[in-house]
Design a protein around this motif. Structure first.
Motif, PDB file in Angstrom:
ATOM      1  N   ASN A 149      27.455 -56.185 -49.087  1.00  0.00           N
ATOM      2  CA  ASN A 149      26.762 -57.143 -49.955  1.00  0.00           C
ATOM      3  C   ASN A 149      25.643 -56.482 -50.762  1.00  0.00           C
ATOM      4  N   GLU A 150      25.293 -55.227 -50.461  1.00  0.00           N
ATOM      5  CA  GLU A 150      24.240 -54.518 -51.191  1.00  0.00           C
ATOM      6  C   GLU A 150      24.784 -53.399 -52.083  1.00  0.00           C
ATOM      7  N   VAL A 152      40.460 -49.752 -53.343  1.00  0.00           N
ATOM      8  CA  VAL A 152      40.024 -50.045 -51.975  1.00  0.00           C
ATOM      9  C   VAL A 152      41.168 -49.687 -51.043  1.00  0.00           C
ATOM     10  N   THR A 153      40.872 -48.835 -50.054  1.00  0.00           N
ATOM     11  CA  THR A 153      41.876 -48.396 -49.084  1.00  0.00           C
ATOM     12  C   THR A 153      41.426 -48.822 -47.692  1.00  0.00           C
ATOM     13  N   LEU A 154      42.363 -49.388 -46.927  1.00  0.00           N
ATOM     14  CA  LEU A 154      42.110 -49.781 -45.537  1.00  0.00           C
ATOM     15  C   LEU A 154      42.869 -48.834 -44.625  1.00  0.00           C
ATOM     16  N   GLU A 188      31.264 -56.180 -64.107  1.00  0.00           N
ATOM     17  CA  GLU A 188      30.130 -55.276 -63.996  1.00  0.00           C
ATOM     18  C   GLU A 188      28.978 -55.976 -63.285  1.00  0.00           C
ATOM     19  N   GLY A 189      28.358 -55.281 -62.341  1.00  0.00           N
ATOM     20  CA  GLY A 189      27.246 -55.841 -61.592  1.00  0.00           C
ATOM     21  C   GLY A 189      27.670 -56.558 -60.318  1.00  0.00           C
ATOM     22  N   GLN A 190      28.965 -56.701 -60.094  1.00  0.00           N
ATOM     23  CA  GLN A 190      29.461 -57.406 -58.916  1.00  0.00           C
ATOM     24  C   GLN A 190      29.330 -56.507 -57.681  1.00  0.00           C
ATOM     25  N   THR A 191      29.062 -57.119 -56.533  1.00  0.00           N
ATOM     26  CA  THR A 191      28.946 -56.341 -55.294  1.00  0.00           C
ATOM     27  C   THR A 191      30.322 -56.087 -54.693  1.00  0.00           C
ATOM     28  N   LEU A 192      30.357 -55.113 -53.814  1.00  0.00           N
ATOM     29  CA  LEU A 192      31.585 -54.815 -53.088  1.00  0.00           C
ATOM     30  C   LEU A 192      32.034 -56.032 -52.284  1.00  0.00           C
ATOM     31  N   MET A 193      31.095 -56.738 -51.691  1.00  0.00           N
ATOM     32  CA  MET A 193      31.441 -57.940 -50.903  1.00  0.00           C
ATOM     33  C   MET A 193      32.154 -58.968 -51.778  1.00  0.00           C
ATOM     34  N   ASP A 194      31.633 -59.205 -52.986  1.00  0.00           N
ATOM     35  CA  ASP A 194      32.269 -60.162 -53.904  1.00  0.00           C
ATOM     36  C   ASP A 194      33.696 -59.733 -54.235  1.00  0.00           C
ATOM     37  N   GLY A 222      26.059 -59.719 -43.859  1.00  0.00           N
ATOM     38  CA  GLY A 222      26.251 -58.827 -45.005  1.00  0.00           C
ATOM     39  C   GLY A 222      27.203 -57.686 -44.736  1.00  0.00           C
ATOM     40  N   PHE A 223      27.644 -57.567 -43.499  1.00  0.00           N
ATOM     41  CA  PHE A 223      28.598 -56.531 -43.131  1.00  0.00           C
ATOM     42  C   PHE A 223      29.965 -57.171 -42.920  1.00  0.00           C
ATOM     43  N   ILE A 224      31.005 -56.449 -43.238  1.00  0.00           N
ATOM     44  CA  ILE A 224      32.361 -56.968 -43.073  1.00  0.00           C
ATOM     45  C   ILE A 224      32.796 -56.777 -41.630  1.00  0.00           C
TER      46      ILE A 224
END
Length: 139
Positions: free
Chosen positions: A121-122, A50-52, A70-76, A89-91
């Motif tokens: 979150n999706e 992940v790059t900011l 595995e199966g985890q969302t980007l939000m998690d 659901g948006f950052i």
């Protein structure tokens, strides 16, 4: 006497056979089981980078390799590795850097070189994903 010895031999063989069956056979693994984990070995971790960045990716702020299940969302994964604020659901904020209507900024999300069309979150992460969040201005 012969019958007695024959009977004794049969009983002896039956006793040996019975004793042989009490020994525990090694356990067979079911396909896909994790014997390595039971043996104390680590299983492979699932990771993404992940790059900011800011200002159309002109300024790099941070970059981390994050582990996830595995199966985890980007939000998690983001919440586990960064200080995140969200809205619908948006950052909206990452590590204190906030998107703002006043400043006309938003977090633009790119996954594996493609603009994301959904919220974090999706998006289900996959091993080796490259995720970029860029704090951008809009007109």
């Amino acid at each position: 006497m012969n019958k007695f010895l024959s009977l004794l031999s049969v009983l002896f063989l039956a006793l040996l056979a019975a004793c042989g069956n009490t020994a525990e056979e090694p356990k067979k693994e079911a396909p896909g089981s994790e014997q390595a984990a039971e043996d104390g070995e680590k299983t492979e971790e699932t990771k993404a980078v992940v790059t900011l960045t800011k200002n159309e990716m002109a300024e790099k702020v941070d970059s981390k390799e994050v582990s996830f299940e595995e199966g985890q969302t980007l939000m998690d994964a983001m919440k586990a590795n960064f200080e995140v604020e969200e809205a619908g659901g948006f950052i909206s904020g990452i590590d204190g850097m906030m998107a703002s209507d006043k400043d006309k900024t938003y977090w633009h999300l790119i996954v594996n070189g493609e603009d994301a069309m959904t919220g974090a979150n999706e998006i289900e992460l996959k091993d080796g994903d490259k995720v970029e969040f860029d704090l951008r201005k809009y007109e």
